[in-house]
Design a protein around this motif. Structure first.
Motif, PDB file in Angstrom:
ATOM      1  N   LYS A  86      16.088   1.714  91.075  1.00  7.00           N
ATOM      2  CA  LYS A  86      14.635   1.755  90.923  1.00  7.00           C
ATOM      3  C   LYS A  86      14.035   1.806  92.319  1.00  7.00           C
ATOM      4  O   LYS A  86      14.455   1.074  93.203  1.00  7.00           O
ATOM      5  N   LYS A  87      13.078   2.692  92.469  1.00  7.05           N
ATOM      6  CA  LYS A  87      12.427   2.873  93.752  1.00  7.05           C
ATOM      7  C   LYS A  87      10.919   2.894  93.547  1.00  7.05           C
ATOM      8  O   LYS A  87      10.440   3.413  92.544  1.00  7.05           O
ATOM      9  N   GLU A  88      10.212   2.341  94.491  1.00  8.29           N
ATOM     10  CA  GLU A  88       8.760   2.400  94.443  1.00  8.29           C
ATOM     11  C   GLU A  88       8.249   2.662  95.846  1.00  8.29           C
ATOM     12  O   GLU A  88       8.681   2.026  96.804  1.00  8.29           O
ATOM     13  N   GLN A  89       7.346   3.620  95.957  1.00 10.36           N
ATOM     14  CA  GLN A  89       6.750   3.938  97.243  1.00 10.36           C
ATOM     15  C   GLN A  89       5.238   3.848  97.089  1.00 10.36           C
ATOM     16  O   GLN A  89       4.662   4.438  96.169  1.00 10.36           O
ATOM     17  N   ASP A  98      -8.084   4.204 103.122  1.00  9.52           N
ATOM     18  CA  ASP A  98      -9.420   3.791 102.681  1.00  9.52           C
ATOM     19  C   ASP A  98     -10.031   4.768 101.686  1.00  9.52           C
ATOM     20  O   ASP A  98     -11.020   4.464 101.051  1.00  9.52           O
ATOM     21  N   ARG A  99      -9.407   5.940 101.486  1.00  2.00           N
ATOM     22  CA  ARG A  99      -9.931   6.915 100.523  1.00  2.00           C
ATOM     23  C   ARG A  99      -9.143   6.964  99.218  1.00  2.00           C
ATOM     24  O   ARG A  99      -9.686   7.353  98.192  1.00  2.00           O
ATOM     25  N   TRP A 100      -7.859   6.611  99.238  1.00  2.00           N
ATOM     26  CA  TRP A 100      -7.063   6.688  98.021  1.00  2.00           C
ATOM     27  C   TRP A 100      -5.897   5.711  98.089  1.00  2.00           C
ATOM     28  O   TRP A 100      -5.526   5.218  99.138  1.00  2.00           O
ATOM     29  N   HIS A 101      -5.322   5.486  96.921  1.00  2.92           N
ATOM     30  CA  HIS A 101      -4.176   4.587  96.774  1.00  2.92           C
ATOM     31  C   HIS A 101      -3.168   5.295  95.878  1.00  2.92           C
ATOM     32  O   HIS A 101      -3.474   5.648  94.757  1.00  2.92           O
ATOM     33  N   ARG A 102      -1.945   5.510  96.382  1.00  2.00           N
ATOM     34  CA  ARG A 102      -0.929   6.242  95.625  1.00  2.00           C
ATOM     35  C   ARG A 102       0.323   5.388  95.512  1.00  2.00           C
ATOM     36  O   ARG A 102       0.805   4.820  96.474  1.00  2.00           O
ATOM     37  N   ILE A 103       0.847   5.302  94.280  1.00  2.00           N
ATOM     38  CA  ILE A 103       2.114   4.611  94.023  1.00  2.00           C
ATOM     39  C   ILE A 103       3.012   5.564  93.247  1.00  2.00           C
ATOM     40  O   ILE A 103       2.595   6.116  92.240  1.00  2.00           O
ATOM     41  N   GLU A 104       4.235   5.759  93.748  1.00  2.00           N
ATOM     42  CA  GLU A 104       5.213   6.580  93.035  1.00  2.00           C
ATOM     43  C   GLU A 104       6.382   5.692  92.663  1.00  2.00           C
ATOM     44  O   GLU A 104       6.900   4.952  93.493  1.00  2.00           O
ATOM     45  N   ARG A 105       6.773   5.764  91.409  1.00  2.00           N
ATOM     46  CA  ARG A 105       7.914   4.988  90.918  1.00  2.00           C
ATOM     47  C   ARG A 105       8.993   5.937  90.432  1.00  2.00           C
ATOM     48  O   ARG A 105       8.697   6.965  89.850  1.00  2.00           O
ATOM     49  N   ASN A 106      10.214   5.543  90.661  1.00  2.00           N
ATOM     50  CA  ASN A 106      11.346   6.377  90.292  1.00  2.00           C
ATOM     51  C   ASN A 106      12.457   5.464  89.802  1.00  2.00           C
ATOM     52  O   ASN A 106      12.675   4.389  90.335  1.00  2.00           O
ATOM     53  N   SER A 107      13.143   5.888  88.763  1.00  2.00           N
ATOM     54  CA  SER A 107      14.319   5.142  88.318  1.00  2.00           C
ATOM     55  C   SER A 107      15.329   6.125  87.755  1.00  2.00           C
ATOM     56  O   SER A 107      14.972   7.183  87.251  1.00  2.00           O
ATOM     57  N   GLY A 108      16.572   5.756  87.880  1.00  2.00           N
ATOM     58  CA  GLY A 108      17.636   6.595  87.346  1.00  2.00           C
ATOM     59  C   GLY A 108      18.808   5.724  86.954  1.00  2.00           C
ATOM     60  O   GLY A 108      19.084   4.708  87.588  1.00  2.00           O
ATOM     61  N   LYS A 109      19.505   6.114  85.901  1.00  2.00           N
ATOM     62  CA  LYS A 109      20.666   5.372  85.415  1.00  2.00           C
ATOM     63  C   LYS A 109      21.835   6.330  85.244  1.00  2.00           C
ATOM     64  O   LYS A 109      21.635   7.518  85.004  1.00  2.00           O
ATOM     65  N   PHE A 110      23.031   5.783  85.340  1.00  2.00           N
ATOM     66  CA  PHE A 110      24.205   6.571  84.975  1.00  2.00           C
ATOM     67  C   PHE A 110      25.253   5.640  84.401  1.00  2.00           C
ATOM     68  O   PHE A 110      25.256   4.434  84.652  1.00  2.00           O
TER      69      PHE A 110
END
Length: 157
Positions: A91-94, A99-111
């Motif tokens: 699981k990864k979160e970036q 001051d103009r925007w807020h970005r969150i990207e989440r990623n997950s992978g299973k095997f």
């Protein structure tokens, strides 16, 4: 529904049937892989992890390329009396905030991969290590005893 016939002669195997979901996967792949992000590629690479199995005279050796994966994210088990199970979840979160925007990207992978081990292995001595993104699992073999050869004297002429 559209059906396209490829020739003037009727051939039931020559029909192409319209697929309403054609292109949906590529739409989502493009949507997930926004500029500056390779999360979709990382998740699919992790989920499609391939594992090499090599047999030597002493052991069975399994190797998996898992770049960027920590040892806490991988589990190696021998289950059900002789099945080697290698699994993992990342699981990864970036987060990026200005001051103009807020970005969150989440990623997950299973095997999950399973291998039925031969009967001539020592399941209680399995060892695993991860180094430079390569998981190595060492499954030692039991020593094979060579049968004794006994000469038998032949009677007669």
């Amino acid at each position: 529904m559209s059906i396209i016939r490829r020739s003037n002669v009727f051939d039931p195997s020559s029909f192409d049937i319209w697929n309403p979901f054609e292109g949906v996967n590529s739409f989502f792949d493009n949507a997930l892989s926004a500029p500056g992000s390779n999360y979709a590629n990382e998740a699919s690479a992790f989920a499609n992890t391939r594992i090499d199995w090599k047999e030597t005279p002493e052991a069975h050796i399994f190797k998996a390329d898992l770049p960027g994966v920590k040892k806490e994210e991988v589990k190696v088990e021998v289950v059900e009396g002789g099945v080697l199970q290698i699994s993992g979840e990342r699981k990864k979160e970036q987060e990026e905030k200005t001051d103009r925007w807020h970005r969150i990207e989440r990623n997950s992978g299973k095997f999950l991969r399973r291998f039925r081990l031969p009967e001539n292995v020592k399941v209680d001595q399995v060892k695993a290590s991860i180094e430079n993104g390569v998981l190595s699992v060492f499954v030692p073999k039991e020593e094979v005893k060579k049968p004794e050869v006994k000469s038998i004297e032949i009677s007669g002429e």
